[in-house]
Design an enzyme around this catalytic site. Structure first.
Site, PDB file in Angstrom:
ATOM      1  N   CYS A  14      -3.940   3.105   0.369  1.00  0.00           N
ATOM      2  CA  CYS A  14      -2.828   2.211   0.691  1.00  0.00           C
ATOM      3  C   CYS A  14      -3.268   1.002   1.496  1.00  0.00           C
ATOM      4  O   CYS A  14      -2.454   0.155   1.826  1.00  0.00           O
ATOM      5  CB  CYS A  14      -1.698   2.962   1.400  1.00  0.00           C
ATOM      6  SG  CYS A  14      -2.231   3.986   2.749  1.00  0.00           S
ATOM      7  N   ASP A  22      -4.240   0.847   4.553  1.00  0.00           N
ATOM      8  CA  ASP A  22      -3.913   0.898   5.975  1.00  0.00           C
ATOM      9  C   ASP A  22      -5.183   0.902   6.817  1.00  0.00           C
ATOM     10  O   ASP A  22      -6.192   1.462   6.414  1.00  0.00           O
ATOM     11  CB  ASP A  22      -3.148   2.193   6.307  1.00  0.00           C
ATOM     12  CG  ASP A  22      -1.728   2.147   5.774  1.00  0.00           C
ATOM     13  OD1 ASP A  22      -1.358   1.121   5.173  1.00  0.00           O
ATOM     14  OD2 ASP A  22      -1.010   3.136   5.963  1.00  0.00           O
ATOM     15  N   CYS A  40       2.032   0.709   6.797  1.00  0.00           N
ATOM     16  CA  CYS A  40       3.467   0.912   6.592  1.00  0.00           C
ATOM     17  C   CYS A  40       4.131   1.404   7.876  1.00  0.00           C
ATOM     18  O   CYS A  40       3.468   1.737   8.858  1.00  0.00           O
ATOM     19  CB  CYS A  40       3.685   1.919   5.475  1.00  0.00           C
ATOM     20  SG  CYS A  40       3.141   3.568   5.914  1.00  0.00           S
ATOM     21  N   CYS A  42      -0.006   9.518   6.475  1.00  0.00           N
ATOM     22  CA  CYS A  42      -0.005   8.598   7.621  1.00  0.00           C
ATOM     23  C   CYS A  42      -0.258   9.364   8.913  1.00  0.00           C
ATOM     24  O   CYS A  42      -0.965   8.888   9.801  1.00  0.00           O
ATOM     25  CB  CYS A  42       1.340   7.882   7.732  1.00  0.00           C
ATOM     26  SG  CYS A  42       1.757   6.914   6.300  1.00  0.00           S
TER      27      CYS A  42
END
Lengths: 206, 137
Positions: free
Chosen positions: B37, B39, B64, B107
């Site tokens: 993603c 991140d 996110c 996450c």
């Protein structure tokens, strides 16, 4: 893979059409096989396009309106497979992902360990500069542009490495090569997303 | 899919955003990222070397809402804990506290990895310092 005999005349054949009665066959759910090609990672995109046009004509559902319902169905399925396959196979990254999937690799979730720490540092610095630029700090523009070039160069380098690994796999078909390809594709995705993000921000804040 | 109230709270008012001096021997820095993603998360702890207690924690996350909330909550949980207690923090605690849906569990794993990386960095620095001290004696 052994194909079943022709559904219409029950004779052996290879390809999309029966060599004996010319009936269209149930397409195998594999992009390479619709194109009648071996599963290879290096591929001549122009030849692929020529083949795509040729087969598009041959398989077009309009040509089958007077044939049996089964063949009409097969022509729809084959045409749709052909279109999807063309989109995937003409793109080296999507092609490699497709082959990995077909060879039994799970290409979804990946751990964090595939990103080298020094790359993370750079990614972090780039994100900081991007944030400053988003907030209107024009001084950050230079740093962002520099970073964009650096990451774009990294992506080009990965593409070159991929090309070599593609050839290597085509010649030797070793799983270890696919493993390497998978790792590189992950890195590439990460870097590609960054380059895209940088380009978006740079355009917006112009 | 909507974020939970707690995620929104941490997202809108992230706690402990910022950075600590990376070159301070009592500061451990953890930098982790998720290639799928894009991140990237930096988490830092400042440890009192006498007590082994984490006196300050800072983070900066690009990603996110769930990634930001996970790391924000992690820094809150870290303060006042000993280094060993901090290592025992599990991502499931973050998941439960923030009511993260299954697709966002990664996450919280990233935040747990960041804690572990920061503490590993602190320990590395301490070991290096002890080696220098031992050599001087």
């Amino acid at each position: 893979m052994e194909q079943p005999p022709c559904w219409q005349c029950n004779k052996k054949y290879t390809g999309l059409f029966c060599a004996h009665c010319n009936a269209l066959q149930c397409p195998v759910d594999d992009y390479y096989s619709v194109f009648g090609m071996e599963r290879k990672l290096s591929l001549d995109v122009q030849a692929l396009q020529a083949k795509f046009y040729e087969l598009s004509r041959l398989l077009h559902p309009d040509r089958f309106t007077r044939r049996s319902p089964l063949e009409r169905q097969y022509s729809l399925e084959a045409s749709s497979l052909l279109n999807k396959g063309y989109r995937v196979l003409r793109n080296p990254v999507q092609r490699a992902e497709y082959v990995l999937k077909k060879e039994g690799f799970d290409i979804g979730e990946q751990g964090t360990k595939d990103v080298p720490p020094e790359l993370l540092e750079e990614v972090f610095e780039l994100n900081m500069a991007l944030e400053e630029l988003k907030m209107g700090d024009q001084q950050a523009r230079g740093a962002v542009e520099e970073a964009r070039q650096r990451f774009a160069a990294m992506r080009d380098e990965i593409d070159r490495e991929l090309e070599q690994l593609f050839q290597q796999w085509d010649e030797k078909h070793e799983r270890a090569t696919l493993q390497q390809i998978r790792g590189l594709l992950n890195r590439r995705r990460y870097i590609h997303n960054l380059v895209t993000e940088v380009e978006n921000v740079a355009t917006l804040s112009n | 899919m909507a974020y939970s109230q707690k995620v929104l709270d941490h997202y809108n008012n992230p706690r402990n955003v910022g950075s600590l001096d990376k070159s301070d021997p009592n500061v451990g820095t953890g930098m982790v990222g998720a290639p799928e993603c894009g991140d990237v998360m930096k988490l830092q702890v400042k440890v009192n070397p006498q007590t082994g207690i984490i006196e300050d924690a800072k983070f900066k996350t690009f990603g996110c809402g769930s990634a930001i909330a996970s790391s924000s909550l992690a820094t809150e949980m870290l303060k006042g804990k000993t280094v060993e207690e901090a290592l025992a923090i599990k991502n499931t605690e973050l998941v439960n506290e923030l009511s993260l849906p299954p697709v966002k569990v990664h996450c919280s794993i990233l935040a747990e990895d960041a804690i572990k990386a920061a503490i590993a960095d602190y320990k590395r620095k301490q070991a290096a310092r002890e080696a220098v001290v031992a050599q001087a004696q």
